[in-house]
Design an enzyme around this catalytic site. Structure first.
Site, PDB file in Angstrom:
ATOM      1  N   TYR A  11      69.222  17.682  22.531  1.00  0.00           N
ATOM      2  CA  TYR A  11      67.859  17.193  22.270  1.00  0.00           C
ATOM      3  C   TYR A  11      67.052  18.158  21.377  1.00  0.00           C
ATOM      4  O   TYR A  11      66.608  17.793  20.288  1.00  0.00           O
ATOM      5  CB  TYR A  11      67.175  16.963  23.625  1.00  0.00           C
ATOM      6  CG  TYR A  11      65.698  16.710  23.575  1.00  0.00           C
ATOM      7  CD1 TYR A  11      65.157  15.764  22.699  1.00  0.00           C
ATOM      8  CD2 TYR A  11      64.822  17.399  24.420  1.00  0.00           C
ATOM      9  CE1 TYR A  11      63.786  15.526  22.662  1.00  0.00           C
ATOM     10  CE2 TYR A  11      63.463  17.157  24.397  1.00  0.00           C
ATOM     11  CZ  TYR A  11      62.949  16.233  23.516  1.00  0.00           C
ATOM     12  OH  TYR A  11      61.601  16.012  23.486  1.00  0.00           O
ATOM     13  N   ASN A  32      80.159  21.153  22.446  1.00  0.00           N
ATOM     14  CA  ASN A  32      81.297  20.495  23.107  1.00  0.00           C
ATOM     15  C   ASN A  32      80.934  19.076  23.560  1.00  0.00           C
ATOM     16  O   ASN A  32      81.737  18.414  24.194  1.00  0.00           O
ATOM     17  CB  ASN A  32      81.814  21.325  24.289  1.00  0.00           C
ATOM     18  CG  ASN A  32      80.793  21.438  25.408  1.00  0.00           C
ATOM     19  OD1 ASN A  32      79.685  20.927  25.297  1.00  0.00           O
ATOM     20  ND2 ASN A  32      81.162  22.108  26.481  1.00  0.00           N
ATOM     21  N   LYS A  84      71.426  22.455  31.856  1.00  0.00           N
ATOM     22  CA  LYS A  84      69.986  22.708  32.016  1.00  0.00           C
ATOM     23  C   LYS A  84      69.305  22.014  33.183  1.00  0.00           C
ATOM     24  O   LYS A  84      68.074  22.024  33.258  1.00  0.00           O
ATOM     25  CB  LYS A  84      69.281  22.300  30.724  1.00  0.00           C
ATOM     26  CG  LYS A  84      69.432  20.818  30.413  1.00  0.00           C
ATOM     27  CD  LYS A  84      68.443  20.322  29.389  1.00  0.00           C
ATOM     28  CE  LYS A  84      68.576  18.828  29.198  1.00  0.00           C
ATOM     29  NZ  LYS A  84      67.658  18.247  28.283  1.00  0.00           N
ATOM     30  N   SER A 124      63.577  29.932  28.903  1.00  0.00           N
ATOM     31  CA  SER A 124      62.799  28.888  29.563  1.00  0.00           C
ATOM     32  C   SER A 124      61.688  29.498  30.396  1.00  0.00           C
ATOM     33  O   SER A 124      61.842  30.613  30.936  1.00  0.00           O
ATOM     34  CB  SER A 124      63.740  28.093  30.476  1.00  0.00           C
ATOM     35  OG  SER A 124      62.999  27.267  31.334  1.00  0.00           O
ATOM     36  N   TYR A 148      69.786  27.942  37.636  1.00  0.00           N
ATOM     37  CA  TYR A 148      69.583  27.699  36.200  1.00  0.00           C
ATOM     38  C   TYR A 148      68.670  28.782  35.608  1.00  0.00           C
ATOM     39  O   TYR A 148      68.994  29.414  34.595  1.00  0.00           O
ATOM     40  CB  TYR A 148      68.985  26.301  35.977  1.00  0.00           C
ATOM     41  CG  TYR A 148      68.409  26.116  34.594  1.00  0.00           C
ATOM     42  CD1 TYR A 148      69.233  26.041  33.480  1.00  0.00           C
ATOM     43  CD2 TYR A 148      67.019  26.037  34.397  1.00  0.00           C
ATOM     44  CE1 TYR A 148      68.700  25.892  32.193  1.00  0.00           C
ATOM     45  CE2 TYR A 148      66.484  25.875  33.135  1.00  0.00           C
ATOM     46  CZ  TYR A 148      67.321  25.808  32.031  1.00  0.00           C
ATOM     47  OH  TYR A 148      66.789  25.673  30.773  1.00  0.00           O
ATOM     48  N   LYS A 152      69.229  31.981  32.722  1.00  0.00           N
ATOM     49  CA  LYS A 152      68.403  32.295  31.541  1.00  0.00           C
ATOM     50  C   LYS A 152      67.929  33.746  31.577  1.00  0.00           C
ATOM     51  O   LYS A 152      67.955  34.449  30.560  1.00  0.00           O
ATOM     52  CB  LYS A 152      67.199  31.337  31.473  1.00  0.00           C
ATOM     53  CG  LYS A 152      67.560  29.895  31.178  1.00  0.00           C
ATOM     54  CD  LYS A 152      68.098  29.736  29.770  1.00  0.00           C
ATOM     55  CE  LYS A 152      68.604  28.347  29.488  1.00  0.00           C
ATOM     56  NZ  LYS A 152      69.275  28.223  28.192  1.00  0.00           N
ATOM     57  N   PHE A 177      58.195  25.938  27.394  1.00  0.00           N
ATOM     58  CA  PHE A 177      57.581  25.242  28.526  1.00  0.00           C
ATOM     59  C   PHE A 177      58.187  23.821  28.577  1.00  0.00           C
ATOM     60  O   PHE A 177      59.392  23.719  28.762  1.00  0.00           O
ATOM     61  CB  PHE A 177      56.050  25.366  28.463  1.00  0.00           C
ATOM     62  CG  PHE A 177      55.642  26.724  29.012  1.00  0.00           C
ATOM     63  CD1 PHE A 177      55.990  27.906  28.350  1.00  0.00           C
ATOM     64  CD2 PHE A 177      55.023  26.833  30.243  1.00  0.00           C
ATOM     65  CE1 PHE A 177      55.712  29.158  28.896  1.00  0.00           C
ATOM     66  CE2 PHE A 177      54.734  28.089  30.795  1.00  0.00           C
ATOM     67  CZ  PHE A 177      55.079  29.241  30.122  1.00  0.00           C
ATOM     68  N   LEU A 199      60.156  14.245  33.407  1.00  0.00           N
ATOM     69  CA  LEU A 199      59.167  13.171  33.548  1.00  0.00           C
ATOM     70  C   LEU A 199      59.141  12.219  32.346  1.00  0.00           C
ATOM     71  O   LEU A 199      59.190  10.991  32.519  1.00  0.00           O
ATOM     72  CB  LEU A 199      57.784  13.825  33.753  1.00  0.00           C
ATOM     73  CG  LEU A 199      56.604  12.886  33.879  1.00  0.00           C
ATOM     74  CD1 LEU A 199      56.755  11.959  35.084  1.00  0.00           C
ATOM     75  CD2 LEU A 199      55.302  13.688  33.996  1.00  0.00           C
TER      76      LEU A 199
HETATM   77  N1  LIG Z   1      64.713  20.410  27.551  1.00  0.00           N
HETATM   78  C1  LIG Z   1      63.961  21.263  28.241  1.00  0.00           C
HETATM   79  O1  LIG Z   1      63.045  20.858  28.953  1.00  0.00           O
HETATM   80  C2  LIG Z   1      64.221  22.752  28.164  1.00  0.00           C
HETATM   81  C3  LIG Z   1      63.249  23.642  28.646  1.00  0.00           C
HETATM   82  C4  LIG Z   1      63.494  25.006  28.581  1.00  0.00           C
HETATM   83  C5  LIG Z   1      64.682  25.476  28.031  1.00  0.00           C
HETATM   84  N2  LIG Z   1      65.604  24.594  27.579  1.00  0.00           N
HETATM   85  C6  LIG Z   1      66.856  25.122  27.019  1.00  0.00           C
HETATM   86  O2  LIG Z   1      66.965  24.687  25.681  1.00  0.00           O
HETATM   87  C7  LIG Z   1      68.338  24.493  25.340  1.00  0.00           C
HETATM   88  C8  LIG Z   1      68.519  23.106  24.769  1.00  0.00           C
HETATM   89  O3  LIG Z   1      68.050  22.164  25.723  1.00  0.00           O
HETATM   90  P1  LIG Z   1      68.160  20.598  25.465  1.00  0.00           P
HETATM   91  O4  LIG Z   1      67.054  19.963  26.219  1.00  0.00           O
HETATM   92  O5  LIG Z   1      68.315  20.343  24.022  1.00  0.00           O
HETATM   93  O6  LIG Z   1      69.522  20.311  26.237  1.00  0.00           O
HETATM   94  P2  LIG Z   1      70.739  19.369  25.822  1.00  0.00           P
HETATM   95  O7  LIG Z   1      71.603  19.238  27.027  1.00  0.00           O
HETATM   96  O8  LIG Z   1      70.236  18.138  25.182  1.00  0.00           O
HETATM   97  O9  LIG Z   1      71.474  20.255  24.719  1.00  0.00           O
HETATM   98  C9  LIG Z   1      72.394  21.276  25.053  1.00  0.00           C
HETATM   99  C10 LIG Z   1      73.613  21.089  24.188  1.00  0.00           C
HETATM  100  O10 LIG Z   1      74.540  22.122  24.490  1.00  0.00           O
HETATM  101  C11 LIG Z   1      75.850  21.556  24.587  1.00  0.00           C
HETATM  102  N3  LIG Z   1      76.628  22.453  25.448  1.00  0.00           N
HETATM  103  C12 LIG Z   1      76.443  22.750  26.755  1.00  0.00           C
HETATM  104  N4  LIG Z   1      77.361  23.629  27.174  1.00  0.00           N
HETATM  105  C13 LIG Z   1      78.156  23.919  26.101  1.00  0.00           C
HETATM  106  C14 LIG Z   1      79.273  24.774  25.906  1.00  0.00           C
HETATM  107  N5  LIG Z   1      79.807  25.500  26.889  1.00  0.00           N
HETATM  108  N6  LIG Z   1      79.812  24.823  24.681  1.00  0.00           N
HETATM  109  C15 LIG Z   1      79.309  24.099  23.651  1.00  0.00           C
HETATM  110  N7  LIG Z   1      78.252  23.263  23.786  1.00  0.00           N
HETATM  111  C16 LIG Z   1      77.674  23.187  25.008  1.00  0.00           C
HETATM  112  C17 LIG Z   1      75.613  20.165  25.145  1.00  0.00           C
HETATM  113  O11 LIG Z   1      76.666  19.272  24.850  1.00  0.00           O
HETATM  114  C18 LIG Z   1      74.322  19.758  24.441  1.00  0.00           C
HETATM  115  O12 LIG Z   1      74.581  19.119  23.216  1.00  0.00           O
HETATM  116  C19 LIG Z   1      69.131  24.753  26.612  1.00  0.00           C
HETATM  117  O13 LIG Z   1      69.597  26.072  26.569  1.00  0.00           O
HETATM  118  C20 LIG Z   1      68.101  24.600  27.701  1.00  0.00           C
HETATM  119  O14 LIG Z   1      68.433  25.367  28.830  1.00  0.00           O
HETATM  120  C21 LIG Z   1      65.399  23.253  27.620  1.00  0.00           C
END
Ligand SMILES: NC(=O)c1ccc[n+]([C@@H]2O[C@H](COP(=O)([O-])OP(=O)(O)OC[C@H]3O[C@@H](n4cnc5c(N)ncnc54)[C@H](O)[C@@H]3O)[C@@H](O)[C@H]2O)c1
Length: 358
Positions: A11, A32, A84, A124, A148, A152, A177, A199
């Site tokens: 995302y 992946n 996540k 995060s 989780y 981080k 955030f 949400l």
């Molecule tokens: N979305 C949120 O609310 C939020 C808030 C704070 C932090 N984050 C952090 O931001 C980052 C991105 O979040 P997002 O919402 O885009 O999540 P997401 O799940 O949409 O994207 C994560 C991507 O990483 C890939 N992935 C996971 N493990 C992997 C691995 N071992 N090897 C290769 N690819 C792998 C997944 O296939 C996915 O495409 C994450 O690190 C998440 O922890 C997200």
């Protein structure tokens, strides 16, 4: 710069790829696809009018990473790849430590070997746990209260130790955030698999008729309307911060750990009402018990991001709701509907399936 974007099909990653491409950077995605669809890559091609190289790589696969780093000469890495979901991390803690922490160690090792010494890491606000006071600035105690969040915090420490051991290694840890919204084109957006944990995607799925009603966890918090208060920011504002952070590292050679939020708390009911305005329909909801572990109010003090990166959010709550709804309306079943009608071409595998062109 030529930038490796891990988790770039996810995302936040795919929105960041758009912004990085707009700023003229060359991007290589490694993912992946455990929580994303390869179809994102086609959409990225349409949005950027560029061919974005992408590889199916699991970060825990050392050999695949070595191949990747010997195939390309990267100037920097933006590291999104992680699992996540807070609830899932409590049920499967070892999977989270293995994927997030071991994956990050493997990535950092590959970077050290290839002498790639610049990283922007997706941290995060979860690292703060239950905050003692709001708004939260970066001096607040790091005391995550779920696996989780602990992954981080650990990765931040790993990166900090690496920077301390090698002054040439620079890093920005970005503490997000609550990112919401989508690209205004409606081509990319948040597409959770299963029941959404967050949400906004839940509201979107109710609005589009995929779910019956929203469940609001508690309306007896000490907040103005009794529902939980969070700091929602538009995913494109967040994406822009990554490009700013890369430039900051390149220009200053200094490390940075910074909050990314609007600095404004929005309650669940406020978000719901704003979304109803954007979609022009009523969202049915019920109030249920509080969820264990949820805090009443959390929002950022984003002053440091402004003073170091010159970064401030530009898109307001209405834009967040409008763009989220536009994405959901244009893709009621997310990318899955596309997968059904269009077969994904077989992945061409090199080196025993470690790296595959997606
Ligand atoms: N979305 C949120 O609310 C939020 C808030 C704070 C932090 N984050 C952090 O931001 C980052 C991105 O979040 P997002 O919402 O885009 O999540 P997401 O799940 O949409 O994207 C994560 C991507 O990483 C890939 N992935 C996971 N493990 C992997 C691995 N071992 N090897 C290769 N690819 C792998 C997944 O296939 C996915 O495409 C994450 O690190 C998440 O922890 C997200």
């Amino acid at each position: 710069m030529r930038i490796l974007v891990t988790g770039g099909a996810g995302y936040i990653g795919c929105h960041t790829c758009v912004v990085l491409a707009e700023r003229g950077h060359q991007i290589v995605i490694a993912d992946n696809f455990v929580n994303s669809s390869p179809l994102v890559l086609q959409r990225l091609g349409r949005l950027t009018q560029k061919v974005i190289a992408s590889h199916r790589v699991d970060l825990r696969d050392h050999e695949a990473l070595n191949t990747l780093f010997s195939t390309y000469r990267f100037d920097a890495v933006v590291h999104f790849a992680a699992l996540k979901a807070v609830g899932e991390s409590c049920e499967r803690p070892l999977d989270y430590y293995e994927n997030n922490v071991c994956g990050s160690i493997a990535l950092l090792q590959a970077m050290v070997r290839a002498k790639v010494r610049r990283i922007v890491f997706s941290s995060s606000a979860t690292v703060y746990g239950d905050p003692q006071q709001v708004p939260l600035d970066e001096a607040a105690a790091v005391q995550p209260c779920n696996p989780y969040g602990r992954t981080k915090a650990m990765i931040e420490q790993l990166i900090g130790d690496l920077c301390a051991s090698d002054p040439m290694f620079t890093a920005a840890c970005l503490r997000y955030f609550n990112p919401v919204g989508a690209h205004p084109s409606g081509l990319i957006g948040e597409d959770p698999s299963g029941i959404p944990n967050n949400l906004m995607p839940y509201i979107c799925q109710v609005a589009v008729g995929r779910r019956e009603q929203l469940r609001i966890f508690g309306n007896d918090y000490p907040t103005a309307d009794g529902t939980g208060v969070r700091d929602y920011l538009h995913v494109l504002d967040l994406a822009r911060a990554h490009a700013d952070a890369l430039e900051y590292l390149a220009d200053t050679g200094r490390n940075l750990t910074v909050n990314l939020g609007t600095g404004q708390g929005i309650s669940v009911l406020q978000l719901l009402r704003a979304f109803e305005q954007a979609c022009g329909r009523e969202i049915p909801y019920e109030i249920v018990e509080r969820r264990p572990g949820d805090v009443a109010t959390i929002y950022a003090d984003p002053t440091l991001a402004a003073s170091t990166l010159g970064w401030r959010t530009e898109l307001d709550l209405d834009a967040m709701c409008r763009d989220a709804w536009n994405w959901q309306m244009s893709n009621p079943d997310g990318y899955r509907a596309l997968e059904r009608v269009r077969r994904i071409p077989a992945l061409r595998t090199r080196r025993r399936g470690n790296i595959a062109q997606a």
